[in-house]
Design a protein around this motif. Structure first.
Motif, PDB file in Angstrom:
ATOM      1  N   GLY A   1      42.812  35.311  40.958  1.00 50.54           N
ATOM      2  CA  GLY A   1      41.847  34.220  40.884  1.00 50.54           C
ATOM      3  C   GLY A   1      42.248  33.110  39.932  1.00 50.54           C
ATOM      4  N   ALA A   2      43.482  33.149  39.432  1.00 49.60           N
ATOM      5  CA  ALA A   2      43.863  32.183  38.398  1.00 49.60           C
ATOM      6  C   ALA A   2      43.802  30.747  38.915  1.00 49.60           C
ATOM      7  CB  ALA A   2      45.258  32.490  37.872  1.00 49.60           C
ATOM      8  N   MET A   3      44.304  30.535  40.126  1.00 50.31           N
ATOM      9  CA  MET A   3      44.285  29.161  40.654  1.00 50.31           C
ATOM     10  C   MET A   3      42.867  28.720  40.964  1.00 50.31           C
ATOM     11  SD  MET A   3      47.605  28.194  42.816  1.00 50.31           S
ATOM     12  CE  MET A   3      46.824  26.637  43.175  1.00 50.31           C
ATOM     13  N   THR A   4      42.059  29.669  41.440  1.00 49.46           N
ATOM     14  CA  THR A   4      40.659  29.332  41.700  1.00 49.46           C
ATOM     15  C   THR A   4      39.963  28.939  40.402  1.00 49.46           C
ATOM     16  OG1 THR A   4      40.590  30.788  43.612  1.00 49.46           O
ATOM     17  CG2 THR A   4      38.483  30.253  42.610  1.00 49.46           C
TER      18      THR A   4
ATOM     19  N   ASN B   1      41.008  25.507  39.455  1.00 47.55           N
ATOM     20  CA  ASN B   1      40.337  24.515  40.301  1.00 47.55           C
ATOM     21  C   ASN B   1      38.901  24.285  39.846  1.00 47.55           C
ATOM     22  OD1 ASN B   1      42.633  24.336  41.805  1.00 47.55           O
ATOM     23  ND2 ASN B   1      41.926  25.700  43.434  1.00 47.55           N
ATOM     24  N   LEU B   2      38.216  25.366  39.518  1.00 46.02           N
ATOM     25  CA  LEU B   2      36.824  25.203  39.067  1.00 46.02           C
ATOM     26  C   LEU B   2      36.770  24.440  37.747  1.00 46.02           C
ATOM     27  CD1 LEU B   2      35.154  28.623  39.937  1.00 46.02           C
ATOM     28  CD2 LEU B   2      34.739  26.416  41.026  1.00 46.02           C
TER      29      LEU B   2
ATOM     30  N   THR C   1      38.900  22.120  36.830  1.00 41.42           N
ATOM     31  CA  THR C   1      39.117  20.709  37.190  1.00 41.42           C
ATOM     32  C   THR C   1      37.855  20.115  37.802  1.00 41.42           C
ATOM     33  OG1 THR C   1      41.405  21.265  37.663  1.00 41.42           O
ATOM     34  CG2 THR C   1      40.646  19.145  38.469  1.00 41.42           C
ATOM     35  N   ALA C   2      37.203  20.901  38.666  1.00 40.40           N
ATOM     36  CA  ALA C   2      35.985  20.412  39.323  1.00 40.40           C
ATOM     37  C   ALA C   2      34.864  20.219  38.292  1.00 40.40           C
ATOM     38  CB  ALA C   2      35.549  21.391  40.416  1.00 40.40           C
ATOM     39  N   LEU C   3      34.777  21.102  37.306  1.00 39.67           N
ATOM     40  CA  LEU C   3      33.780  20.945  36.232  1.00 39.67           C
ATOM     41  C   LEU C   3      34.028  19.633  35.487  1.00 39.67           C
ATOM     42  CD1 LEU C   3      31.565  21.959  34.225  1.00 39.67           C
ATOM     43  CD2 LEU C   3      33.364  23.216  33.038  1.00 39.67           C
ATOM     44  N   ALA C   4      35.300  19.356  35.201  1.00 40.32           N
ATOM     45  CA  ALA C   4      35.642  18.097  34.518  1.00 40.32           C
ATOM     46  C   ALA C   4      35.266  16.902  35.386  1.00 40.32           C
ATOM     47  CB  ALA C   4      37.130  18.067  34.176  1.00 40.32           C
ATOM     48  N   GLY C   5      35.571  16.995  36.683  1.00 43.22           N
ATOM     49  CA  GLY C   5      35.284  15.887  37.595  1.00 43.22           C
ATOM     50  C   GLY C   5      33.792  15.621  37.737  1.00 43.22           C
ATOM     51  N   GLU C   6      33.018  16.675  37.919  1.00 39.56           N
ATOM     52  CA  GLU C   6      31.571  16.515  38.094  1.00 39.56           C
ATOM     53  C   GLU C   6      30.926  15.982  36.808  1.00 39.56           C
ATOM     54  OE1 GLU C   6      30.037  16.751  40.862  1.00 39.56           O
ATOM     55  OE2 GLU C   6      31.280  18.014  42.130  1.00 39.56           O
TER      56      GLU C   6
ATOM     57  N   HIS D   1      29.650  25.410  38.749  1.00 43.97           N
ATOM     58  CA  HIS D   1      31.064  25.734  38.479  1.00 43.97           C
ATOM     59  C   HIS D   1      31.189  26.487  37.148  1.00 43.97           C
ATOM     60  CE1 HIS D   1      31.816  23.276  41.873  1.00 43.97           C
ATOM     61  NE2 HIS D   1      32.077  22.117  41.289  1.00 43.97           N
ATOM     62  N   LEU D   2      30.464  26.008  36.144  1.00 42.02           N
ATOM     63  CA  LEU D   2      30.522  26.635  34.808  1.00 42.02           C
ATOM     64  C   LEU D   2      30.037  28.079  34.882  1.00 42.02           C
ATOM     65  CD1 LEU D   2      31.014  26.140  31.732  1.00 42.02           C
ATOM     66  CD2 LEU D   2      28.590  25.522  31.566  1.00 42.02           C
TER      67      LEU D   2
ATOM     68  N   VAL E   1      30.125  30.113  37.532  1.00 38.02           N
ATOM     69  CA  VAL E   1      31.112  30.960  38.204  1.00 38.02           C
ATOM     70  C   VAL E   1      32.301  31.215  37.275  1.00 38.02           C
ATOM     71  CG1 VAL E   1      32.625  31.188  40.210  1.00 38.02           C
ATOM     72  CG2 VAL E   1      30.381  30.140  40.482  1.00 38.02           C
TER      73      VAL E   1
ATOM     74  N   GLN F   1      32.067  16.775  29.582  1.00 41.41           N
ATOM     75  CA  GLN F   1      31.881  18.211  29.802  1.00 41.41           C
ATOM     76  C   GLN F   1      30.999  18.827  28.722  1.00 41.41           C
ATOM     77  OE1 GLN F   1      35.494  20.340  31.560  1.00 41.41           O
ATOM     78  NE2 GLN F   1      36.386  18.476  30.745  1.00 41.41           N
TER      79      GLN F   1
ATOM     80  N   MET G   1      39.947  16.945  47.348  1.00 43.36           N
ATOM     81  CA  MET G   1      39.767  17.932  46.284  1.00 43.36           C
ATOM     82  C   MET G   1      39.020  19.185  46.740  1.00 43.36           C
ATOM     83  SD  MET G   1      38.247  17.421  42.441  1.00 43.36           S
ATOM     84  CE  MET G   1      36.561  17.972  42.671  1.00 43.36           C
TER      85      MET G   1
ATOM     86  N   TYR H   1      40.255  23.111  47.341  1.00 44.76           N
ATOM     87  CA  TYR H   1      39.730  24.187  46.490  1.00 44.76           C
ATOM     88  C   TYR H   1      39.057  25.278  47.329  1.00 44.76           C
ATOM     89  CZ  TYR H   1      40.459  21.157  42.402  1.00 44.76           C
ATOM     90  OH  TYR H   1      40.991  20.375  41.412  1.00 44.76           O
TER      91      TYR H   1
ATOM     92  N   GLN I   1      42.055  33.467  47.874  1.00 42.46           N
ATOM     93  CA  GLN I   1      42.009  34.359  46.726  1.00 42.46           C
ATOM     94  C   GLN I   1      40.769  35.273  46.747  1.00 42.46           C
ATOM     95  OE1 GLN I   1      42.779  31.989  43.123  1.00 42.46           O
ATOM     96  NE2 GLN I   1      44.948  32.223  43.585  1.00 42.46           N
TER      97      GLN I   1
ATOM     98  N   SER J   1      30.164  27.694  45.255  1.00 37.46           N
ATOM     99  CA  SER J   1      29.977  26.606  44.295  1.00 37.46           C
ATOM    100  C   SER J   1      30.681  25.334  44.800  1.00 37.46           C
ATOM    101  CB  SER J   1      30.538  27.035  42.930  1.00 37.46           C
ATOM    102  OG  SER J   1      30.064  26.211  41.903  1.00 37.46           O
TER     103      SER J   1
END
Lengths: 181, 181
Positions: free
Chosen positions: A16-19, A22-23, A25-30, A70-71, A73, B32, B98, B102, B109, B117
């Motif tokens: 799950g490392a890449m997932t 990604n989460l 990055t998505a947390l930063a984006g949102e 995201h946070l 999960v 964040q 994006m 994801y 994974q 999410s």
């Protein structure tokens, strides 16, 4: 009200490392989208578009719900004591490393406006670090913070418990503009 | 009020690359932190620490002001028509690239929580893009959008203008879970 995303199991440790990346990055984006839309809402109000302002504020809230999901999960929501520790850790990193480094770069490159923006943040993070530290001690003894108001300077983010100062000691903004919580 | 603020923050000047990189990273960090503290506030309330919750909300607001200062210094705040274009572009990237990427990775994974999410966010961004695009057309004609309420599902961020559905079409949450702006 039950939040289906709060306290969901953590990410699987295998594969799950890449997932997880990604989460993050998505947390930063949102989070950034939410802050931008709140800023854009104020501009829309100033330009006489109150309904566009409302749309920006509503969508900012929607992005906040995505950031929270995201946070959650990512297993980034703990008990209040853990959350205070995480918050203290974040402030400490910004005070000890991030903002001093950025301030030095902005100074070297001669950007006055960037220096001010960074300096305001750095000073306020020092307030936050101290407040989180004392609050954590209370919470670890199952004690809530005293029921005193919290005042925040809307220009530089200077934060005070108890009563608002006459003028902001950091940026000089009049206390009448402070936001009370 | 705006004038009082302008005096405290120097006018943004042209940014050199490293100063800009610093501000971008600081904007991401502050955004964040602001989101995390709002979530931590809810958690503190659930645990019976209402004053800690208030503190988290106040400090979240302080971080919002820092994010705003950094964004302003990066010249990231424009007139409303341009802000709507920027917002639309951000949503488009999330919709076209994006989140679909994801989603695939979460599937490969085997992480259904992450997949959910991501899916919730992707669905809502599609609504947002359309709303921003429509609003931009109206604003370019010099008009505000219609005076209609905007509601957001607090579980998945589904956003609707006007009447509420009986339940959320994305996550099936009841109407009561919507926050109206």
């Amino acid at each position: 009200m039950e939040h289906p995303f709060l306290n969901t199991p953590p990410l699987p440790e295998d594969g799950g490392a890449m997932t997880a990346e990604n989460l993050k990055t998505a947390l930063a984006g949102e989070s950034q989208a939410s802050q931008k839309y709140l800023a854009f809402a104020d501009v829309a109000d100033n330009e006489g578009y109150p309904n566009v302002a409302r749309l920006f504020r509503a969508v900012a809230y929607a992005e906040s719900t995505h950031a929270r999901n995201h946070l959650s999960v990512l297993n980034g929501i703990g008990s209040t004591a853990d959350n205070l520790k995480a918050a203290w850790g974040g402030e400490t990193f910004e005070i000890d490393e991030m903002y001093p480094a950025y301030a030095a770069v902005a100074k070297m490159q001669g950007n006055e406006s960037a220096q001010t923006s960074i300096c305001y943040a750095l000073k306020a993070e020092q307030d936050h670090q101290a407040i989180y530290d004392s609050t954590l001690r209370g919470v670890e003894g199952k004690k809530d913070l005293d029921a005193t108001p919290v005042f925040v300077c809307p220009v530089c983010g200077h934060t005070e418990l108890g009563r608002a100062p006459d003028d902001c000691p950091r940026c000089g903004t009049n206390a009448a503009y402070f936001k009370k919580f | 009020m705006d004038e009082a603020f302008e005096k405290r923050l120097p006018k943004p000047s042209d940014l050199k690359a490293m100063t800009e990189a610093s501000l971008k990273a600081a904007f991401a960090g502050e955004s964040q932190a602001a989101e995390k503290y709002l979530v931590f506030a809810e958690q503190a309330e659930d645990e019976g620490f209402p004053n800690v919750a208030k503190l988290f909300r106040a400090i979240s607001f302080a971080e919002t002001r820092h994010a705003r200062n950094h964004l302003r210094t990066m010249k990231g705040i424009h007139a409303t028509a341009d802000n709507l274009r920027v917002a639309c572009e951000g949503e488009s990237f999330e919709i076209d690239e994006m989140y679909p990427a994801y989603q695939e990775i979460a599937k490969v994974q085997g992480n259904p929580q992450a997949g959910r999410s991501v899916r919730y966010a992707l669905k809502a961004e599609m609504d947002h893009k359309w709303m921003y695009a429509q609003s931009r057309e109206t604003v370019l004609a010099g008009k505000d959008i219609e005076d209609k309420r905007v509601s957001v599902c607090l579980i998945c961020g589904h956003t609707v203008i006007g009447d509420l559905p009986d339940k959320c079409p994305v996550c099936a949450a009841a109407k009561e879970y919507y926050r109206t702006f």
